[in-house]
Design a protein around this motif. Sequence first.
Motif, PDB file in Angstrom:
ATOM      1  N   VAL A   1       2.576  -7.257 -10.478  1.00 36.44           N
ATOM      2  CA  VAL A   1       1.550  -6.422  -9.872  1.00 36.44           C
ATOM      3  C   VAL A   1       1.914  -5.659  -8.654  1.00 36.44           C
ATOM      4  O   VAL A   1       1.737  -4.247  -8.652  1.00 36.44           O
ATOM      5  CB  VAL A   1       0.288  -7.003  -9.700  1.00 36.44           C
ATOM      6  N   ILE A   2       2.279  -6.243  -7.781  1.00 39.59           N
ATOM      7  CA  ILE A   2       2.856  -5.859  -6.578  1.00 39.59           C
ATOM      8  C   ILE A   2       4.169  -4.569  -6.786  1.00 39.59           C
ATOM      9  O   ILE A   2       4.017  -3.623  -6.366  1.00 39.59           O
ATOM     10  CB  ILE A   2       3.608  -6.737  -5.746  1.00 39.59           C
TER      11      ILE A   2
ATOM     12  N   PHE B   1      -4.199  -2.409  -1.879  1.00 41.56           N
ATOM     13  CA  PHE B   1      -3.526  -3.235  -3.124  1.00 41.56           C
ATOM     14  C   PHE B   1      -5.085  -3.718  -3.625  1.00 41.56           C
ATOM     15  O   PHE B   1      -6.267  -3.204  -3.210  1.00 41.56           O
ATOM     16  CB  PHE B   1      -2.845  -4.284  -2.302  1.00 41.56           C
ATOM     17  N   LEU B   2      -5.076  -5.216  -4.356  1.00 38.74           N
ATOM     18  CA  LEU B   2      -6.111  -5.529  -4.840  1.00 38.74           C
ATOM     19  C   LEU B   2      -7.216  -5.934  -3.816  1.00 38.74           C
ATOM     20  O   LEU B   2      -6.854  -6.557  -2.724  1.00 38.74           O
ATOM     21  CB  LEU B   2      -5.932  -6.524  -5.847  1.00 38.74           C
ATOM     22  N   ASN B   3      -8.436  -5.986  -4.156  1.00 35.56           N
ATOM     23  CA  ASN B   3      -9.430  -6.553  -3.112  1.00 35.56           C
ATOM     24  C   ASN B   3      -9.712  -7.995  -3.636  1.00 35.56           C
ATOM     25  O   ASN B   3      -9.132  -8.472  -4.475  1.00 35.56           O
ATOM     26  CB  ASN B   3     -10.771  -5.914  -2.860  1.00 35.56           C
ATOM     27  N   VAL B   4     -10.579  -8.886  -2.558  1.00 36.21           N
ATOM     28  CA  VAL B   4     -10.507 -10.252  -3.126  1.00 36.21           C
ATOM     29  C   VAL B   4     -11.093 -10.288  -4.528  1.00 36.21           C
ATOM     30  O   VAL B   4     -10.770 -11.357  -5.203  1.00 36.21           O
ATOM     31  CB  VAL B   4     -11.467 -10.920  -1.827  1.00 36.21           C
TER      32      VAL B   4
ATOM     33  N   GLU C   1     -10.742 -12.436 -10.168  1.00 40.36           N
ATOM     34  CA  GLU C   1     -10.518 -12.342 -11.706  1.00 40.36           C
ATOM     35  C   GLU C   1      -9.302 -12.689 -12.197  1.00 40.36           C
ATOM     36  O   GLU C   1      -9.098 -13.176 -13.317  1.00 40.36           O
ATOM     37  CB  GLU C   1     -11.045 -10.999 -11.891  1.00 40.36           C
ATOM     38  N   VAL C   2      -8.043 -12.314 -11.535  1.00 38.50           N
ATOM     39  CA  VAL C   2      -6.893 -12.530 -12.111  1.00 38.50           C
ATOM     40  C   VAL C   2      -6.422 -13.974 -12.104  1.00 38.50           C
ATOM     41  O   VAL C   2      -5.800 -14.463 -12.938  1.00 38.50           O
ATOM     42  CB  VAL C   2      -5.787 -11.637 -10.992  1.00 38.50           C
ATOM     43  N   LEU C   3      -6.834 -14.581 -11.030  1.00 37.83           N
ATOM     44  CA  LEU C   3      -6.597 -16.211 -10.842  1.00 37.83           C
ATOM     45  C   LEU C   3      -7.254 -16.832 -11.965  1.00 37.83           C
ATOM     46  O   LEU C   3      -6.761 -17.920 -12.295  1.00 37.83           O
ATOM     47  CB  LEU C   3      -7.083 -16.719  -9.320  1.00 37.83           C
TER      48      LEU C   3
ATOM     49  N   LEU D   1      -0.480 -10.876   0.239  1.00 34.02           N
ATOM     50  CA  LEU D   1      -0.196  -9.926  -0.924  1.00 34.02           C
ATOM     51  C   LEU D   1      -0.209  -8.423  -0.567  1.00 34.02           C
ATOM     52  O   LEU D   1       0.640  -7.752  -0.864  1.00 34.02           O
ATOM     53  CB  LEU D   1      -1.220 -10.107  -2.086  1.00 34.02           C
ATOM     54  N   THR D   2      -1.256  -8.139   0.191  1.00 34.21           N
ATOM     55  CA  THR D   2      -1.295  -6.671   0.684  1.00 34.21           C
ATOM     56  C   THR D   2       0.049  -6.505   1.571  1.00 34.21           C
ATOM     57  O   THR D   2       0.718  -5.353   1.734  1.00 34.21           O
ATOM     58  CB  THR D   2      -2.439  -6.674   1.636  1.00 34.21           C
ATOM     59  N   ALA D   3       0.405  -7.349   2.348  1.00 33.26           N
ATOM     60  CA  ALA D   3       1.460  -7.070   3.208  1.00 33.26           C
ATOM     61  C   ALA D   3       2.824  -6.968   2.351  1.00 33.26           C
ATOM     62  O   ALA D   3       3.637  -6.158   2.604  1.00 33.26           O
ATOM     63  CB  ALA D   3       1.685  -8.348   4.273  1.00 33.26           C
ATOM     64  N   ALA D   4       3.023  -8.162   1.288  1.00 34.62           N
ATOM     65  CA  ALA D   4       3.975  -7.851   0.609  1.00 34.62           C
ATOM     66  C   ALA D   4       4.170  -6.514  -0.041  1.00 34.62           C
ATOM     67  O   ALA D   4       5.250  -6.037  -0.449  1.00 34.62           O
ATOM     68  CB  ALA D   4       4.049  -9.163  -0.533  1.00 34.62           C
ATOM     69  N   PHE D   5       2.978  -6.065  -0.753  1.00 35.15           N
ATOM     70  CA  PHE D   5       2.818  -4.799  -1.342  1.00 35.15           C
ATOM     71  C   PHE D   5       3.305  -3.883  -0.433  1.00 35.15           C
ATOM     72  O   PHE D   5       4.182  -2.795  -0.790  1.00 35.15           O
ATOM     73  CB  PHE D   5       1.252  -4.644  -1.923  1.00 35.15           C
ATOM     74  N   ARG D   6       2.957  -3.798   0.863  1.00 33.48           N
ATOM     75  CA  ARG D   6       3.404  -2.679   1.521  1.00 33.48           C
ATOM     76  C   ARG D   6       4.909  -2.840   1.954  1.00 33.48           C
ATOM     77  O   ARG D   6       5.780  -1.585   1.879  1.00 33.48           O
ATOM     78  CB  ARG D   6       2.693  -2.731   2.977  1.00 33.48           C
ATOM     79  N   GLU D   7       5.275  -3.915   2.031  1.00 37.35           N
ATOM     80  CA  GLU D   7       6.937  -4.182   2.356  1.00 37.35           C
ATOM     81  C   GLU D   7       7.738  -3.569   1.082  1.00 37.35           C
ATOM     82  O   GLU D   7       8.509  -2.749   1.406  1.00 37.35           O
ATOM     83  CB  GLU D   7       7.034  -5.471   2.614  1.00 37.35           C
ATOM     84  N   LYS D   8       7.076  -4.017  -0.040  1.00 37.31           N
ATOM     85  CA  LYS D   8       7.813  -3.479  -1.240  1.00 37.31           C
ATOM     86  C   LYS D   8       7.683  -2.107  -1.303  1.00 37.31           C
ATOM     87  O   LYS D   8       8.930  -1.438  -1.685  1.00 37.31           O
ATOM     88  CB  LYS D   8       7.122  -4.023  -2.610  1.00 37.31           C
ATOM     89  N   ALA D   9       6.529  -1.307  -1.262  1.00 34.39           N
ATOM     90  CA  ALA D   9       6.388   0.151  -1.298  1.00 34.39           C
ATOM     91  C   ALA D   9       7.469   0.775  -0.283  1.00 34.39           C
ATOM     92  O   ALA D   9       8.228   1.779  -0.421  1.00 34.39           O
ATOM     93  CB  ALA D   9       4.995   0.432  -1.051  1.00 34.39           C
ATOM     94  N   MET D  10       7.512   0.227   0.968  1.00 32.79           N
ATOM     95  CA  MET D  10       8.262   0.861   2.013  1.00 32.79           C
ATOM     96  C   MET D  10       9.728   0.500   1.743  1.00 32.79           C
ATOM     97  O   MET D  10      10.611   1.657   1.873  1.00 32.79           O
ATOM     98  CB  MET D  10       8.164   0.130   3.366  1.00 32.79           C
ATOM     99  N   SER D  11       9.996  -0.539   1.195  1.00 32.84           N
ATOM    100  CA  SER D  11      11.457  -0.860   0.790  1.00 32.84           C
ATOM    101  C   SER D  11      11.855   0.215  -0.212  1.00 32.84           C
ATOM    102  O   SER D  11      13.025   0.801  -0.156  1.00 32.84           O
ATOM    103  CB  SER D  11      11.933  -2.132   0.226  1.00 32.84           C
ATOM    104  N   LYS D  12      11.061   0.441  -1.259  1.00 28.72           N
ATOM    105  CA  LYS D  12      11.236   1.404  -2.464  1.00 28.72           C
ATOM    106  C   LYS D  12      11.567   3.023  -1.889  1.00 28.72           C
ATOM    107  O   LYS D  12      12.426   3.668  -2.086  1.00 28.72           O
ATOM    108  CB  LYS D  12      10.348   1.349  -3.425  1.00 28.72           C
ATOM    109  N   TYR D  13      10.562   3.007  -0.667  1.00 26.82           N
ATOM    110  CA  TYR D  13      10.611   4.515  -0.057  1.00 26.82           C
ATOM    111  C   TYR D  13      12.037   4.711   0.461  1.00 26.82           C
ATOM    112  O   TYR D  13      12.666   5.685   0.463  1.00 26.82           O
ATOM    113  CB  TYR D  13       9.425   4.504   0.789  1.00 26.82           C
ATOM    114  N   LEU D  14      12.379   3.678   1.472  1.00 25.77           N
ATOM    115  CA  LEU D  14      13.531   3.865   2.405  1.00 25.77           C
ATOM    116  C   LEU D  14      14.607   3.780   1.438  1.00 25.77           C
ATOM    117  O   LEU D  14      15.671   4.554   1.770  1.00 25.77           O
ATOM    118  CB  LEU D  14      13.716   2.696   3.264  1.00 25.77           C
ATOM    119  N   SER D  15      14.729   3.088   0.122  1.00 28.21           N
ATOM    120  CA  SER D  15      15.833   3.126  -0.722  1.00 28.21           C
ATOM    121  C   SER D  15      16.198   4.498  -1.507  1.00 28.21           C
ATOM    122  O   SER D  15      17.252   4.884  -1.738  1.00 28.21           O
ATOM    123  CB  SER D  15      15.846   1.928  -1.586  1.00 28.21           C
ATOM    124  N   THR D  16      14.872   5.287  -1.633  1.00 31.79           N
ATOM    125  CA  THR D  16      15.140   6.538  -2.284  1.00 31.79           C
ATOM    126  C   THR D  16      15.364   7.718  -1.410  1.00 31.79           C
ATOM    127  O   THR D  16      15.908   8.479  -1.798  1.00 31.79           O
ATOM    128  CB  THR D  16      13.946   6.682  -3.088  1.00 31.79           C
ATOM    129  N   CYS D  17      14.587   7.439  -0.152  1.00 35.12           N
ATOM    130  CA  CYS D  17      14.994   8.727   0.746  1.00 35.12           C
ATOM    131  C   CYS D  17      15.188   8.355   2.182  1.00 35.12           C
ATOM    132  O   CYS D  17      14.560   8.806   3.123  1.00 35.12           O
ATOM    133  CB  CYS D  17      13.549   9.522   0.829  1.00 35.12           C
TER     134      CYS D  17
END
Length: 778
Positions: free
Chosen positions: A380-381, A479-482, A487-489, A514-530
């Motif tokens: 999901v992240i 990201f997803l709220n509580v 519901e996923v769990l 999870l929110t922190a990991a999502f942002r780190e992942k998104a930022m990593s993808k962003y830095l890797s592309t631009c």
Amino acid sequence: MSTSWDEIKRLAADFQRAQLNTTVQRLSERNCVEIVTKLIEKKLISVLFTTDGKEYVTPEHVLREIKDELYVHGGRIHLSNLCQSLSLDYSVVNEKANELSKDEKGMHLVLGQLVDSSYLDRIFEEINVKLQQTGLVSVGDLTVQYDLPGEFLQKELVLRLGTIVNGQLDPIDTRIVFTEAFTAQHKARIRGFLSGATKPTKVSTLISRYGLSERLFFNTLDELMASGQLQGSVAGGRHDKTSSFVPSIYTRAKNDWIDSFYKHNNYLEYATLSRLGVADAIGFVRKRYESEQLTYLDTCAISGLILEQIEAAAEDQLTGSFWIDVSTVCPSYFSDGDVHKVMDVVLPKSTQLSDTKIFCDTVLIKNVLVQMATKRFDDVINTKADEALQLGLVLLGNRTTTSKKMSGSKPTKGTDSKKDRKDERRMKATGGKSGGGTQGRETKTKSTKKKYLRGGGDDSDDDGEASARSGKDETGLTFLNVREIEEVLKQDENFEDCPEELVSAIAAYIEGPLTAAFREKAMSKYLSTCGSHDTLRKTHGEVQDKINGLVTNVHLFAKGTEFFDLEMRTQLQKHLLKTLCSDVVNLVVGYVAQENNLTTGDQPQTTLNSDARVKLLAKFPNSVKDILGKLNTALNGNSIDDFLTALDSAIGPNVCDMVIKKADKKKEKQLMTNHRLALIEQLNDTSEPFLVFHLSVLILFQTFTGTIVHATGKFVPRILAHLEKLLPIEVYQLMFRYQGLIFSYLKGTDDDAPQLEQMMSSIKEAAVSTKKGGGDTT
């Protein structure tokens, strides 16, 4: 012989002729007055004038008349009555009375009254009669009866003991006189009453029921116990309303019962001990079972055997399951607080239970279950990170504040828009732990689900989660709220048997990571592309500007600490190091980590704690590891100067290649103004008494010292104490009274709530309108 008799006859005849002759010259009354006045001036005679001015009296005659009047009045007369009887001025009578009291033995001047020994002998004869009848006499009662000073009566009473007065003084209270028969009677009665006692007996009951003397009771009781005639002790002090006599037979029976109960059950409840008459239950158990290894809980003390039983039962149930409710394996007499303390004792000792977390206060969950819950969201992240990259939300998030903690509490430059400046001031004043308008008061709103988490992580985890949640609307990286995580769990088979409350607690716990990991992942993808040179240079400039802003704030807040003593200044600087300076270190460490393609795992870079930074620094190249390690270590000290010295090395050309600019006075003045406006705006918007008092004290401190201070709520009373000499007296009294009402309210006195509401507007007005110099308010 005949010659002498003739001479006597002749002299008698001459005397008779002299008497029969008329006076040739007579003196007028005026001449007599002048003659006497002249004699007085030449000090040939000494006389006193009467109040009517028609008579002269010699001092010796006055003394005789005073003695005569004293005798006529039975040995006691008031000086005012003497003045009327002798027609003399009060000062004259008072002076002569003083002479008599000094010169005449047995004569006393007391409270404007002249008393002789014959009168005192008579009243002490009366007192002796009363003493023999009642057995006890108090000097206080005599003072009221005879209208004489207690000290005077005490002194005269002691002189007549054994002669006129047949009695003895109380050895403890010398103002009490009693007879030996009275003492012996009381001793016999007390010995008889207490010899048959088999349970604690209130002293007040004995005294009131049997008419005993409170004054003699405790002395007599001490004598009886010291001589062995009574076996027991006195509990509750030497006051008849609270003390009780506890017989030794009762104490032995009570201790035997307690020992037997503990021997068979391995625990002792404090409430049971209190019902048995033990005032300090914990102290009693500690003293009696000093050699035992007991664990003291909220409601009871338990032996190590019960802890071993609880540990074994928990390990047995956790072997075949991912979670266990510890309260189900604890004895039924345990309270919730007891369960918590038992968990704190058992978990560190058990190897099988150490790899767990505590949820819902009493539920132990294996870490592997939390890891499985987090792992389930990897796909999901990744998917949501790709969506955010396509929508351009990552670039927006990189340009805005990523943590409410960093942006709050620092006075910074306003924006071009008036509305933006207003929003920025409100955000500063309502910032989280790092300070600001609340100066470190924890005002962030945590998820209601957090109440189910206990011991699941350190403070930095809480800050990280709150920061992640508070930044959703600012960055757009949502990201997803509580509720969605729950519901996923629930679809996972590992959580099928979990209560809904437990699933909610786990969802609230992993939401932040999870929110922190999502942002780190998104930022990593962003830095890797631009990750172009221009973008990296822009990131470098943004971090440099943030560090400059934070350092400027640190300098301003450090100036505010100089107004306090060494102890207070040290505490304020430590708080500054833990908040604003920690933000600076996180920016530096995060920037260097990004430069070296390192990540912080599930925790955002802006909310790293000391341990997380140490782990991250271990991955850095050796060239920067030591420099940044010294910077991180400086946060644990108590000197801002040492931190700034370490910061200079950390941002130098060998590490970050950044420059710290010194703020000029004009900029500092603008920052101070913005900070004050932020505090005032939040003060106007809040209606919470504690926050109103906190903000008001900070505003007054800035007004009267010209500096700002970074302080949590616990420092506010000491800041107000420092302002006592600076504030106008009426403003200080108003603030001090409001502080007292807050303390009373915190202790549970709800009666002060209306007063807090009524005074709130006055407190706000005083904080905003009070000016330095003169104390006038507008």
